[in-house]
Design an enzyme around this catalytic site. Structure first.
Site, PDB file in Angstrom:
ATOM      1  N   ASN A 238      -0.534  -5.044  -6.400  1.00 58.82           N
ATOM      2  CA  ASN A 238      -1.708  -4.829  -6.001  1.00 58.82           C
ATOM      3  C   ASN A 238      -2.154  -3.583  -6.113  1.00 58.82           C
ATOM      4  O   ASN A 238      -1.488  -2.640  -6.106  1.00 58.82           O
ATOM      5  CB  ASN A 238      -1.889  -5.201  -4.613  1.00 58.82           C
TER       6      ASN A 238
ATOM      7  N   HIS B 239       4.302  -0.145  -5.506  1.00 59.39           N
ATOM      8  CA  HIS B 239       5.340  -1.089  -5.076  1.00 59.39           C
ATOM      9  C   HIS B 239       5.215  -2.420  -5.806  1.00 59.39           C
ATOM     10  O   HIS B 239       4.182  -2.756  -6.101  1.00 59.39           O
ATOM     11  CB  HIS B 239       5.802  -1.200  -3.665  1.00 59.39           C
TER      12      HIS B 239
HETATM   13  P1  AMP Z   1       0.181  -4.156  -0.465  1.00 59.59           P
HETATM   14  O1  AMP Z   1      -0.482  -5.120   0.332  1.00 59.59           O
HETATM   15  O2  AMP Z   1       0.557  -4.798  -1.881  1.00 59.59           O
HETATM   16  O3  AMP Z   1       0.009  -2.836  -0.305  1.00 59.59           O
HETATM   17  O4  AMP Z   1       1.581  -4.603   0.017  1.00 59.59           O
HETATM   18  C1  AMP Z   1       2.221  -3.780   1.267  1.00 59.59           C
HETATM   19  C2  AMP Z   1       3.397  -4.692   1.652  1.00 59.59           C
HETATM   20  O5  AMP Z   1       4.107  -4.054   2.566  1.00 59.59           O
HETATM   21  C3  AMP Z   1       2.723  -5.843   2.521  1.00 59.59           C
HETATM   22  O6  AMP Z   1       3.263  -7.052   2.088  1.00 59.59           O
HETATM   23  C4  AMP Z   1       3.523  -5.456   3.951  1.00 59.59           C
HETATM   24  O7  AMP Z   1       3.809  -6.775   4.679  1.00 59.59           O
HETATM   25  C5  AMP Z   1       4.534  -4.707   3.741  1.00 59.59           C
HETATM   26  N1  AMP Z   1       4.854  -3.661   4.681  1.00 59.59           N
HETATM   27  C6  AMP Z   1       4.317  -2.853   5.159  1.00 59.59           C
HETATM   28  N2  AMP Z   1       4.913  -2.143   6.194  1.00 59.59           N
HETATM   29  C7  AMP Z   1       6.380  -2.488   5.927  1.00 59.59           C
HETATM   30  C8  AMP Z   1       7.717  -2.237   6.383  1.00 59.59           C
HETATM   31  N3  AMP Z   1       7.688  -1.110   7.330  1.00 59.59           N
HETATM   32  N4  AMP Z   1       8.799  -2.713   5.889  1.00 59.59           N
HETATM   33  C9  AMP Z   1       8.556  -3.727   5.163  1.00 59.59           C
HETATM   34  N5  AMP Z   1       7.475  -4.029   4.491  1.00 59.59           N
HETATM   35  C10 AMP Z   1       6.271  -3.495   4.959  1.00 59.59           C
END
Ligand code: AMP
Ligand code: ZN
Length: 110
Positions: free
Chosen positions: A88, A101
């Site tokens: 994203n 990521h």
């Molecule tokens: P994005 O929307 O592409 O920025 O994805 C961020 C992702 O990070 C989301 O799917 C969240 O559920 C995940 N996320 C946020 N905080 C954490 C965390 N502490 N551990 C694991 N995943 C996380």
């Protein structure tokens, strides 16, 4: 690195997280809010805000990320049934954590 970056904190083990894989370039852990039976995040150790911020010197990181996605899909046995690997990019692209990521989602019933 921005001091409030949650993924930097995870990478640096300031926040506990179980790494499913790690190497010099990246770590892999489970998404806290999974959108599919398998939902992993492949996160470079280097703080890069988004795909928009990649530099030429980051080519090897992206390559590592994609190969790790492929390998983790196999480890989690979703390689044959199929999966998605995606970034994203910025708010309009659904990005909420501004540390690069790669999402791996899979395990769908098809
Ligand atoms: P994005 O929307 O592409 O920025 O994805 C961020 C992702 O990070 C989301 O799917 C969240 O559920 C995940 N996320 C946020 N905080 C954490 C965390 N502490 N551990 C694991 N995943 C996380
Ligand atoms: Zn960061």
């Amino acid at each position: 690195m921005p001091s409030d970056c949650i993924f930097c904190k995870i990478v640096n083990k300031e926040i506990p997280s179980a790494f499913l894989f790690e190497n010099d370039a990246l770590v892999v852990f489970k998404d806290i809010n999974p959108q599919a039976p398998v939902h992993l995040l492949i996160v470079p150790r280097k703080h890069i805000r988004s795909i928009n911020d990649l530099k030429d010197e980051d080519r090897s990181i992206i390559s590592e990320m994609i190969f790790s996605g492929r390998n983790m899909a196999k480890t989690f046995k979703t390689d044959t049934s199929g999966y998605k690997l995606f970034f994203n990019v910025e708010k309009g692209g659904g990005q909420e954590v501004f540390h690069l990521h790669l999402h791996l989602i899979g395990g769908f019933e098809k």
